[in-house]
Structure formats: structure tokens, C-alpha cells
Write an enzyme that holds these catalytic residues in place. Sequence first.
Site, PDB file in Angstrom:
ATOM      1  N   SER A 175       6.318  40.051 -23.146  1.00 19.13           N
ATOM      2  CA  SER A 175       6.037  39.515 -24.472  1.00 19.13           C
ATOM      3  C   SER A 175       7.190  39.860 -25.398  1.00 19.13           C
ATOM      4  O   SER A 175       7.849  40.895 -25.230  1.00 19.13           O
ATOM      5  CB  SER A 175       4.735  40.105 -25.023  1.00 19.13           C
ATOM      6  OG  SER A 175       4.595  39.800 -26.397  1.00 19.13           O
ATOM      7  N   TYR A 188      -0.770  47.443 -26.780  1.00 23.20           N
ATOM      8  CA  TYR A 188      -0.106  46.318 -26.103  1.00 23.20           C
ATOM      9  C   TYR A 188       1.413  46.389 -26.279  1.00 23.20           C
ATOM     10  O   TYR A 188       2.159  46.249 -25.303  1.00 23.20           O
ATOM     11  CB  TYR A 188      -0.649  45.008 -26.688  1.00 23.20           C
ATOM     12  CG  TYR A 188      -0.155  43.765 -25.983  1.00 23.20           C
ATOM     13  CD1 TYR A 188      -0.753  43.339 -24.805  1.00 23.20           C
ATOM     14  CD2 TYR A 188       0.885  43.000 -26.517  1.00 23.20           C
ATOM     15  CE1 TYR A 188      -0.315  42.183 -24.165  1.00 23.20           C
ATOM     16  CE2 TYR A 188       1.319  41.848 -25.887  1.00 23.20           C
ATOM     17  CZ  TYR A 188       0.721  41.447 -24.714  1.00 23.20           C
ATOM     18  OH  TYR A 188       1.158  40.304 -24.082  1.00 23.20           O
TER      19      TYR A 188
END
EC number: 1.1.1.300
Length: 302
Positions: A175, A188
Site C-alpha cells: 500500500s 496497518y
Amino acid sequence: MMWKWLGALLLFPVQMVYLVVKAAVCLVLPPKLRDLSRENVLVTGGGRGIGRHLAREFARRGVRKIILWGRTEKCLKETTEEIRMMGTECHYFICDVGNREEVYRQAKAVREKVGDITILVNNAAVVHGKSLMDSDDDALLKSQHINTLGQFWTTKAFLPRMLELQNGHIVCLNSVLALSAIPGAIDYCTSKASSFAFMESLTLGLLDCPGVNATTVLPFHTSTEMFQGMRIRFPSLFPPLKPETVARRTVEAVQTNQAFLLLPWTMHVLVILKSILPQAALEEIHKFSGSYTCMNTFKGRT
């Protein structure tokens, strides 16, 4: 020895110019795509979201077999049936990649039932969408186990055979938050930054391993259930990526042996800005773009 060192020093800038020109030419000319017809692909988190779209894309491009790993049998079974309807052999195994023993056990089962894996796609991930102080300790551990440590276990399980065959590819669906963290997703962002370091080290470590390569994909916010409720301040300027787009570009990156892929290309600007701007300026950019508060409406996967 002196002349050899001097020659290498003079040759280095020439090599750099050549590689830059080569990369520029590749941006203009259509790249030659690798044939996937002999490859067996394993996708973690393959039952839904980007994982399901990856399975579809690999099937469209004619891979020999697709193996799906995940924790929800219903989703895995549905995706498996869909891929089989497309004419590609597909199997699924229930596996929590955060569980080391389970990964090794299921990797052995895959080899015995299906054969050697030549493309491993580490896609499985979780996000809890809470601040550090509001996060449950077990939830924090879970995200690190699945998003980061899971890649250690899967890679250790399948890479040795790839090295023996001199044919393999390790893919990580990462990401852009690995490079630019936001509040409200501290678990995350941390796990993805660790995952990025893992892949960067692995990619360099494979330079002397013929036939085995690695690809790291760093997409912007993608419209999947996992980040349901996340809000971008200027959605018309920065629309969320479609999962099918991420899947298509990921498979293309594998076929062209691209080591790192930022999606969309404008994310390169973010990396440059982080390298040259002072922290105060970066904070203002985050405030202006709304990334400081984008997780306030986060709901996640239901």
C-alpha cells in the site's frame, strides 16, 4: 587493481545513463509480456477483494493452475468455482497466513496435491482502523502477524523450491501507506512499512538468483470492503482505484518483471515531496488533502 577500480568508477555513470534511457524507452514502447501458461499461482487472501480480481486476471492470462488461500471458506469456494468456469484449474485451502505452523502445513499439502508454486502473491491483509490508544492488543498483533509475518512464512515455504527450479516470482500487494502513513490506521501503516522493507531486502537478495524475481505493488486507496467508510476530501481529484485495475496492473508488472509499482503514477510525486519538503509542509499537505481525518468515518469489512 588501481586500473580496475578506476575503470569501474568511470563505467558506473555510463551504466546509470543507459538504465535511465532504457526505462524511458520502455515507457513509450509496449513491453514484451512473459508467457504465464506454465505457471502455478498461489494467491493469499484470494477469496474476495483484490485477491479475487487477481485470480480472475491470472486466469484470463492463461496460467496453468491457481491456488487460493484464505480464512473464509464460503468466499474461497465461490471464487474457485468462478475461476473453474473460466477454464482454469483452481483449488482452495483454508489457511491463516499469520499462523506459521498452518502455513507450512498447507504449503506441503499444496505441493502434494497441486504441484510446485512458481508465482506467490502475498495479498492477504487486515486493517482495524483505530488509533493506538483505542486498539485492542490482540488486534494489533493480528495485523502484524497477517500483514507482515505472514509474508515471512509463505516466502520461506515456497521460495526454496523456486530457487531450485530457477523459476519463480514473489509478489506483494502492499500500500502507498507504507510510504506515507495516516492517523487511524496505525496497525496497518506499520505492518505495510515493515512489509515494504521485507520486499525491498528480498528483491535485492534475489539479484544473484537466476529466474527468480520479486514485485511490490503500492496502490492508493482501493474501493474494496476492507476500507469501507474511508473518505477522501477531494474524491474527484483522487478517486479510489478499482480493484480490477490494481489486479490488471499487478499481473502486467509480473509479466514485465517490474520490481516496484506505484498506483497511480501520481504517487511518485508524493515520494518526491516526502524527500524534499520539511515536516511542517508535509503536515499542511495532509491537512489540506484530508488524510488526517479520512479514517474518522471508517467502518471496515462487515
